[in-house]
Every structure is written in C-alpha cells, then in structure tokens.
Design a protein around this motif. Structure first.
Motif, PDB file in Angstrom:
ATOM      1  N   LEU A  49     -35.270  32.417  70.076  1.00 49.71           N
ATOM      2  CA  LEU A  49     -35.378  33.645  69.649  1.00 49.71           C
ATOM      3  C   LEU A  49     -36.666  34.333  69.636  1.00 49.71           C
ATOM      4  O   LEU A  49     -36.715  35.453  70.048  1.00 49.71           O
ATOM      5  CB  LEU A  49     -35.015  33.603  68.048  1.00 49.71           C
ATOM      6  CG  LEU A  49     -33.394  33.177  67.891  1.00 49.71           C
ATOM      7  CD1 LEU A  49     -33.329  32.842  66.121  1.00 49.71           C
ATOM      8  CD2 LEU A  49     -32.363  34.055  68.369  1.00 49.71           C
ATOM      9  N   THR A  91     -31.917  44.551  65.152  1.00 47.14           N
ATOM     10  CA  THR A  91     -31.521  43.610  65.831  1.00 47.14           C
ATOM     11  C   THR A  91     -32.807  42.829  65.836  1.00 47.14           C
ATOM     12  O   THR A  91     -32.988  41.497  65.820  1.00 47.14           O
ATOM     13  CB  THR A  91     -31.024  43.789  67.373  1.00 47.14           C
ATOM     14  OG1 THR A  91     -29.738  44.529  66.967  1.00 47.14           O
ATOM     15  CG2 THR A  91     -30.793  42.411  67.906  1.00 47.14           C
ATOM     16  N   ILE A  95     -33.777  39.020  64.645  1.00 46.03           N
ATOM     17  CA  ILE A  95     -34.029  38.026  65.473  1.00 46.03           C
ATOM     18  C   ILE A  95     -35.337  37.320  64.998  1.00 46.03           C
ATOM     19  O   ILE A  95     -35.259  35.907  64.822  1.00 46.03           O
ATOM     20  CB  ILE A  95     -34.434  38.517  66.860  1.00 46.03           C
ATOM     21  CG1 ILE A  95     -32.957  38.715  67.527  1.00 46.03           C
ATOM     22  CG2 ILE A  95     -35.165  37.551  67.684  1.00 46.03           C
ATOM     23  CD1 ILE A  95     -33.229  39.604  69.043  1.00 46.03           C
TER      24      ILE A  95
END
Length: 184
Positions: A49, A91, A95
């Motif tokens: 990630l 987003t 993450i």
C-alpha cells in the motif's frame, strides 16, 4: 591445506550448531506460526500500500495540472475538477491510514509473540540451570552464565520482534517498487 570446496571440522560443527539452534527456535515458534504468518501478511500488505500511494499522488497532480490551462496571453484559467481531487485525496488518506494500521498491528503482534517466546525460553533455561550440578559452577561463574543467557534470549526476542517483519516489508517494498516501475 584445505581446498576451496572442503570445510574444516570447525566449520562443520558450526553448521551443525546453527542447524540445531534454528531447529530449536522454530520449535518455540511452532505454537505461534499462524499468528506470525498473519503479522507477516500485514507487513507485506502495508508495504505494498505504501508503494501504491505515490501512483495516486501522481494522479492527483495530473488532475490539478489538467485543471490549470493557460491562454494565449499568459493568464491561466482554473477549472479543476474538485470532485476528482477529493476522491483521489480520500483514496490516498485511506491507503496510508490502512498501511499505518497494518504496520502497527504487525509490530504489535510480533512484539507479543517475541515476548511470549522469550518467556518460554527463559523458563526452559531456568529449569535447565536448576538441573545443572553444582560442580559446574565451581569452574564457571554463575553471573557470567546468567548474563549470557539473558543477553542471548534478549537478542533472539529482539530479532524476532524487529527483523522478521522488516525483512518481509523490505522484500514486499522492493518487489512492489519493481512492479510499479514497469507499470509506470
């Protein structure tokens, strides 16, 4: 004189000792294999990630750059799609937050497992020291023996706690970076 491929008696003994030590350590870890695997998966996913994040930052910069257009006289017109910027930004936050939580959980799990393994080792060593004949301590200093035991167990637990997760994270980061380089 030994040839390059042959091993001397000391090297063979050291290899046997190393194999025995690793086997013994794995015996202590056997009870926690499932938990250790979960921690290592958390570490790998966290690293992946963290590698994916910069790709989203690139998308965010591209979205902002595309929204700024220059006219012929040099005055820019700003028409940034804030919905797209907000979506990409959210987003990114997700993450990095998930990466941070997984990294924390991995560290917590490995710390807990390393502590429990260290406690088992200390207990077993205490039992062994209690069975050693007193005549052993006539020729060996008890404090020196105890110091070696303490330092060795601390080194093992510290290695389990720090190095195992770091190794998996580093490998995942390396592989993730290679994949992202080719994808980019």
């Amino acid at each position: 004189m030994h040839s390059m491929g042959s091993k001397g008696p000391a090297e063979k003994t050291d290899l046997k000792t190393l194999k025995k030590s690793i086997s013994s350590l794995l015996g202590y870890c056997k009870k926690y294999v499932a938990v250790i695997i979960i921690a290592l998966i958390f570490s790998a996913v966290s690293a992946i990630l963290a590698v994916i994040g910069p790709d989203y930052i690139s998308d965010l910069i591209a979205e902002i750059t595309n929204g700024i257009k220059t006219t012929g006289i040099g005055m820019p017109t700003i028409d940034i799609d804030m919905d797209a910027v907000n979506k990409i930004g959210f987003t990114l936050v997700c993450i990095y937050a998930i990466s941070m939580v997984l990294n924390y959980l991995q560290a917590f799990i490995m710390n807990l497992v390393a502590s429990k393994i260290g406690k088992m080792m200390r207990s077993d060593i205490t039992s062994k020291i209690n069975r050693i004949p007193l005549k052993y301590f006539d020729s060996h200093n008890f404090g020196d023996t105890l110091s070696r035991v303490t330092n060795d167990v601390d080194s093992i637990t510290q290695s389990l706690n720090m190095n195992v997760g770091t190794l998996v994270s580093s490998i995942a980061t390396l592989l993730g970076c290679i994949v992202m380089m080719f994808a980019t």
